[in-house]
Design an enzyme around this catalytic site. Sequence first.
Site, PDB file in Angstrom:
ATOM      1  N   HIS A   1       1.010  -1.353   0.084  1.00 29.89           N
ATOM      2  CA  HIS A   1       0.039   0.108  -0.030  1.00 29.89           C
ATOM      3  C   HIS A   1       0.789   1.109  -0.160  1.00 29.89           C
ATOM      4  O   HIS A   1       0.505   2.317  -0.783  1.00 29.89           O
ATOM      5  CB  HIS A   1      -1.087   0.157   1.112  1.00 29.89           C
ATOM      6  CG  HIS A   1      -2.151   1.247   0.805  1.00 29.89           C
ATOM      7  ND1 HIS A   1      -3.023   0.707  -0.036  1.00 29.89           N
ATOM      8  CD2 HIS A   1      -2.440   2.249   1.173  1.00 29.89           C
ATOM      9  CE1 HIS A   1      -3.777   1.859  -0.376  1.00 29.89           C
ATOM     10  NE2 HIS A   1      -3.413   2.796   0.385  1.00 29.89           N
TER      11      HIS A   1
ATOM     12  N   ARG B   1     -11.956 -10.863 -10.679  1.00 26.03           N
ATOM     13  CA  ARG B   1     -10.747 -10.577 -11.440  1.00 26.03           C
ATOM     14  C   ARG B   1      -9.791 -11.509 -11.921  1.00 26.03           C
ATOM     15  O   ARG B   1      -9.869 -12.668 -11.220  1.00 26.03           O
ATOM     16  CB  ARG B   1      -9.957  -9.321 -10.500  1.00 26.03           C
ATOM     17  CG  ARG B   1      -9.393  -9.800  -9.414  1.00 26.03           C
ATOM     18  CD  ARG B   1      -8.693  -8.599  -8.601  1.00 26.03           C
ATOM     19  NE  ARG B   1      -7.751  -8.242  -8.855  1.00 26.03           N
ATOM     20  CZ  ARG B   1      -6.712  -7.735  -8.328  1.00 26.03           C
ATOM     21  NH1 ARG B   1      -6.707  -8.212  -6.968  1.00 26.03           N
ATOM     22  NH2 ARG B   1      -5.609  -7.494  -8.796  1.00 26.03           N
ATOM     23  N   ARG B   2      -8.700 -11.307 -12.787  1.00 26.87           N
ATOM     24  CA  ARG B   2      -7.819 -12.468 -12.793  1.00 26.87           C
ATOM     25  C   ARG B   2      -8.316 -13.619 -13.457  1.00 26.87           C
ATOM     26  O   ARG B   2      -7.727 -14.443 -13.037  1.00 26.87           O
ATOM     27  CB  ARG B   2      -6.649 -12.368 -11.812  1.00 26.87           C
ATOM     28  CG  ARG B   2      -5.949 -11.190 -11.327  1.00 26.87           C
ATOM     29  CD  ARG B   2      -5.297 -11.110 -10.060  1.00 26.87           C
ATOM     30  NE  ARG B   2      -4.352 -10.254  -9.891  1.00 26.87           N
ATOM     31  CZ  ARG B   2      -3.443 -10.497  -8.986  1.00 26.87           C
ATOM     32  NH1 ARG B   2      -3.591 -10.923  -7.862  1.00 26.87           N
ATOM     33  NH2 ARG B   2      -2.436  -9.441  -9.070  1.00 26.87           N
TER      34      ARG B   2
ATOM     35  N   HIS C   1     -10.660   0.165  -9.843  1.00 24.31           N
ATOM     36  CA  HIS C   1     -10.418   1.156  -9.122  1.00 24.31           C
ATOM     37  C   HIS C   1      -8.808   1.312  -9.310  1.00 24.31           C
ATOM     38  O   HIS C   1      -8.246   2.598  -9.431  1.00 24.31           O
ATOM     39  CB  HIS C   1     -10.457   0.594  -7.669  1.00 24.31           C
ATOM     40  CG  HIS C   1      -9.610   1.460  -6.592  1.00 24.31           C
ATOM     41  ND1 HIS C   1     -10.116   2.608  -6.247  1.00 24.31           N
ATOM     42  CD2 HIS C   1      -8.673   1.126  -5.738  1.00 24.31           C
ATOM     43  CE1 HIS C   1      -9.254   3.094  -5.220  1.00 24.31           C
ATOM     44  NE2 HIS C   1      -8.403   2.208  -5.181  1.00 24.31           N
ATOM     45  N   PHE C   2      -7.796   0.561  -9.225  1.00 21.28           N
ATOM     46  CA  PHE C   2      -6.414   0.987  -9.468  1.00 21.28           C
ATOM     47  C   PHE C   2      -5.993   1.440 -10.595  1.00 21.28           C
ATOM     48  O   PHE C   2      -4.846   1.996 -10.863  1.00 21.28           O
ATOM     49  CB  PHE C   2      -5.525  -0.196  -8.675  1.00 21.28           C
ATOM     50  CG  PHE C   2      -5.382  -1.430  -9.502  1.00 21.28           C
ATOM     51  CD1 PHE C   2      -4.706  -1.452 -10.680  1.00 21.28           C
ATOM     52  CD2 PHE C   2      -6.036  -2.657  -9.085  1.00 21.28           C
ATOM     53  CE1 PHE C   2      -4.610  -2.551 -11.414  1.00 21.28           C
ATOM     54  CE2 PHE C   2      -5.678  -3.900  -9.791  1.00 21.28           C
ATOM     55  CZ  PHE C   2      -5.004  -3.950 -10.840  1.00 21.28           C
ATOM     56  N   HIS C   3      -6.617   1.160 -11.827  1.00 21.49           N
ATOM     57  CA  HIS C   3      -6.666   1.764 -13.048  1.00 21.49           C
ATOM     58  C   HIS C   3      -6.925   3.253 -12.841  1.00 21.49           C
ATOM     59  O   HIS C   3      -6.455   4.304 -13.831  1.00 21.49           O
ATOM     60  CB  HIS C   3      -7.280   1.087 -14.250  1.00 21.49           C
ATOM     61  CG  HIS C   3      -6.347   0.080 -14.549  1.00 21.49           C
ATOM     62  ND1 HIS C   3      -6.678  -1.309 -13.970  1.00 21.49           N
ATOM     63  CD2 HIS C   3      -5.514  -0.147 -15.680  1.00 21.49           C
ATOM     64  CE1 HIS C   3      -5.721  -2.207 -14.632  1.00 21.49           C
ATOM     65  NE2 HIS C   3      -5.083  -1.392 -15.625  1.00 21.49           N
TER      66      HIS C   3
ATOM     67  N   TYR D   1       1.682   5.314  -2.453  1.00 17.88           N
ATOM     68  CA  TYR D   1       2.132   6.724  -2.119  1.00 17.88           C
ATOM     69  C   TYR D   1       3.558   6.800  -2.848  1.00 17.88           C
ATOM     70  O   TYR D   1       3.826   8.063  -2.959  1.00 17.88           O
ATOM     71  CB  TYR D   1       2.075   6.846  -0.915  1.00 17.88           C
ATOM     72  CG  TYR D   1       0.528   6.663  -0.529  1.00 17.88           C
ATOM     73  CD1 TYR D   1      -0.765   7.442  -0.795  1.00 17.88           C
ATOM     74  CD2 TYR D   1       0.497   5.641   0.600  1.00 17.88           C
ATOM     75  CE1 TYR D   1      -1.720   6.852  -0.306  1.00 17.88           C
ATOM     76  CE2 TYR D   1      -1.045   5.106   1.087  1.00 17.88           C
ATOM     77  CZ  TYR D   1      -2.019   6.018   0.341  1.00 17.88           C
ATOM     78  OH  TYR D   1      -3.344   5.755   0.759  1.00 17.88           O
TER      79      TYR D   1
END
Lengths: 46, 540
Positions: free
Chosen positions: B215, B429-430, B366-368, B219
């Site tokens: 995580h 996913r995946r 989300h992470f895209h 950042y």
Amino acid sequence: MTQGKPLDTEHPKGTLVLIGLYGLLLAAGWFAIYFLVYLRRGGVTP
Amino acid sequence: MTPLDRLSLAHLWVSILAFGAAAAMAFMQALSRANLDLPWRSAKMYYLSVTAHGVLMALVFTTFFIMGFGYVVATRVLGRPVAAPRLAWTAFWTALAGTLGAAAAILSGRATVLYTFYPPLRAHPAFYIGAALLIVGSWLWAIALLATYRAWRRDHAGEPAPLAMHGMLATVIVWLLATVGVAAEVVLLLIPWSLGWTRTVDPILARMLFWYFGHPLVYFWLLPAYVIWYTVLPRAAGGKLFSDPLARLVFILFIVLSTPVGFHHQFMDPGVPAGWKLLHTFLTFGILFPSLVTAFTVTASLEVAGRMRGATGLLDWLGKLPWGDPLFSSVALSMILFAVGGFGGAINASFGMNAVVHNTAWIQGHFHLTVGSAVALTFMGACYWLVPRLSGRDLELKLLAKVQPYFWFLGMLCFSIANHLTGLMGMPRRIYDASYGGSAAASQWFGLTGLSAVGGLLLFTSAGFFMLVMIGTGLAGPKREPEAIEWAEPLQPVDPKPSLLDRFGLWTALAILLIAIAYAYPLWAHLQMPRFGSPGYSPF
């Protein structure tokens, strides 16, 4: 911030409106998922 | 071109080429997920390409860009050369050697473990050793950057670091704290296991160590993007930074709060007590705050720019901004996409509600929006700004550069919204086969997987435009006089004396204390349990 006034002495009113709206949408979206998906259906797999 | 510019450019080119290769992999996956019968389509190829895409985008494109950008900030903002140029080049070659080793293992089909490399999936040792070298290279980079800052401090005792350097120092500190976890995982668990020195590995311990790193890795990507948002975007918009102290506060909050949040990626994992997961939930919500402050400060800076350009109404300043400038539009559009991603992040971080989206397509949606937009689109925009200034060549194919961010924006909206919705409908996913063996539930997802594929096509087009502009500029851009790299000025003068927000040692100590509170007991308790471990597994 209106024309003729120094930029560094006035509140950014447009920004406050946009960020306030975003905060409301974020909260509304969170509660929508909570009530309409999480409480109604639960997790992806039971 | 100066030797310093050559150092920064070398990093940027590795980053850009990794991005191009990863984008091609992504397009193939999007078409495959839409069930299009492509030549050579197979599960083995699909998972190989998912692994290559994740590693190249999330670890190589980002890390090399951040390293190169760090040198730009250290040399141009502090106005001095890198303190240890040989160390800096050693860092570059070490990270590159690691990248090539890991890439060779992936592309030869011997490291199909996805970018999270969760055991018991086992890769060839070259993959783990390559990843370790990439991290070692980044540590050497961190040392070179810190040495440059210390040299500057000797000549500027009693002055606060310029804001861009303040942000890069926060990035370095977050990275050094975070990589302890992945270094422990790779060196103590995975390399000995992959070499056959140990028979089994503890998957839960490995996941705890991975997400201790995973995580704050977000950042590490995001903070340099924030440096660009705070110190480059306001000037590109024709304005000034609304508040320098607020920006400094944001970077300090990230130092303190970035790391003790990893259990929110493990809400569904056994072996982590619920109370500790709840603590990490609260801390994760804490770290939403500096991003909200960033949204306010950067948007206010754009409002200042619009007012300076003559706007007088409540929102007409938005129309006064330079939307045709690829640097500005890339960064501004990335911020809009990040705002959408923030909504999904609040769901992911909620202890109970995470079950609604766990391991579904929602996660990649989300992470895209975060790393794939807030970070990647910002870095692309920064390349339009940096590459001409560092290489002394004009930007080529300017029209493509102008439209590219908009293609990315539209493509990412199609891709991410489709994946959020199918994720809520339960699509995992995946998974290679989007038909799921012809199940009735899967048939409901087809329209949306098609929309996701359209998004993939737009994103691939955008990535192609970006690569054409970059390669065209590097090879054939008209030569020009070197241009200064300029940074945004704050609306009000910066206090010449350092404040509490400039005491990096204090905040780093607080961060370490918080990490110890959040992780020491759960890790100790886990190590006291009977643990059986798992042998390695290679599906292909």
